[in-house]
Design a protein around this motif. Structure first.
Motif, PDB file in Angstrom:
ATOM      1  N   ASP A  61      26.450  44.937  44.951  1.00 33.67           N
ATOM      2  CA  ASP A  61      27.120  45.660  46.035  1.00 33.67           C
ATOM      3  C   ASP A  61      28.546  45.171  46.282  1.00 33.67           C
ATOM      4  O   ASP A  61      29.351  45.896  46.852  1.00 33.67           O
ATOM      5  N   ARG A  62      28.902  43.956  45.818  1.00 33.53           N
ATOM      6  CA  ARG A  62      30.241  43.429  46.118  1.00 33.53           C
ATOM      7  C   ARG A  62      31.240  43.646  45.006  1.00 33.53           C
ATOM      8  O   ARG A  62      32.395  43.864  45.382  1.00 33.53           O
ATOM      9  N   PRO A  63      31.159  43.668  43.780  1.00 32.63           N
ATOM     10  CA  PRO A  63      30.303  42.922  42.842  1.00 32.63           C
ATOM     11  C   PRO A  63      30.868  41.508  42.608  1.00 32.63           C
ATOM     12  O   PRO A  63      32.083  41.339  42.451  1.00 32.63           O
ATOM     13  N   GLU A  64      29.960  40.538  42.586  1.00 32.41           N
ATOM     14  CA  GLU A  64      30.348  39.146  42.412  1.00 32.41           C
ATOM     15  C   GLU A  64      29.133  38.300  42.054  1.00 32.41           C
ATOM     16  O   GLU A  64      27.995  38.761  42.164  1.00 32.41           O
ATOM     17  N   THR A  81      34.557  36.825  41.994  1.00 30.64           N
ATOM     18  CA  THR A  81      34.451  38.275  41.848  1.00 30.64           C
ATOM     19  C   THR A  81      34.263  38.661  40.380  1.00 30.64           C
ATOM     20  O   THR A  81      34.689  37.950  39.468  1.00 30.64           O
ATOM     21  N   THR A  90      27.488  34.574  43.151  1.00 23.90           N
ATOM     22  CA  THR A  90      27.578  33.507  44.141  1.00 23.90           C
ATOM     23  C   THR A  90      26.895  32.260  43.599  1.00 23.90           C
ATOM     24  O   THR A  90      25.967  32.330  42.794  1.00 23.90           O
ATOM     25  N   HIS A 107      39.062  35.104  43.777  1.00 23.92           N
ATOM     26  CA  HIS A 107      39.531  36.408  43.319  1.00 23.92           C
ATOM     27  C   HIS A 107      40.411  36.224  42.089  1.00 23.92           C
ATOM     28  O   HIS A 107      40.901  35.131  41.811  1.00 23.92           O
ATOM     29  N   HIS A 143      25.412  39.925  42.780  1.00 23.67           N
ATOM     30  CA  HIS A 143      25.428  40.858  43.911  1.00 23.67           C
ATOM     31  C   HIS A 143      26.173  42.115  43.472  1.00 23.67           C
ATOM     32  O   HIS A 143      27.406  42.143  43.457  1.00 23.67           O
ATOM     33  N   VAL A 172      35.761  32.478  48.208  1.00 22.66           N
ATOM     34  CA  VAL A 172      35.598  33.546  47.222  1.00 22.66           C
ATOM     35  C   VAL A 172      36.794  33.469  46.290  1.00 22.66           C
ATOM     36  O   VAL A 172      37.943  33.538  46.731  1.00 22.66           O
TER      37      VAL A 172
END
Length: 93
Positions: free
Chosen positions: A15-18, A35, A20, A83, A13, A81
């Protein structure tokens, strides 16, 4: 709590960046993410780009899934999530 991780490719992704990925907790799918910053800081990803993040995830999948399992236990199976701070606090392994 029974936690398993399907052997599926993580989703990127930008846009988040990550990245999943799913866990299966007591038979139900639960979303997990890590992340890009955590992958760079702790698992050797060279950039925020998918071609750098996915190989870092793959190379350290067992440690990432162990961290996700720990968080899933602590949140009683809620989405998590991961981090960079989690790995600073608890370590990669």
């Amino acid at each position: 709590m029974n936690i398993a991780f399907p052997a599926e490719r993580p989703a990127y992704h930008a846009d988040r960046p990550e990245l999943t990925f799913d866990a299966v907790v007591d038979g139900a799918r639960v979303g997990c993410a890590i992340t890009a910053e955590a992958l760079e800081d702790h698992f050797g990803a060279a950039s925020l780009r998918e071609p750098d993040l996915v190989p870092a995830f793959d190379a350290h999948r067992a440690a990432i899934e162990a961290a996700a399992a720990r968080m899933l236990e602590e949140t009683r199976g809620q989405p998590v999530v991961l981090h960079s701070g989690f790995f600073r606090l608890y370590g990669e392994h």
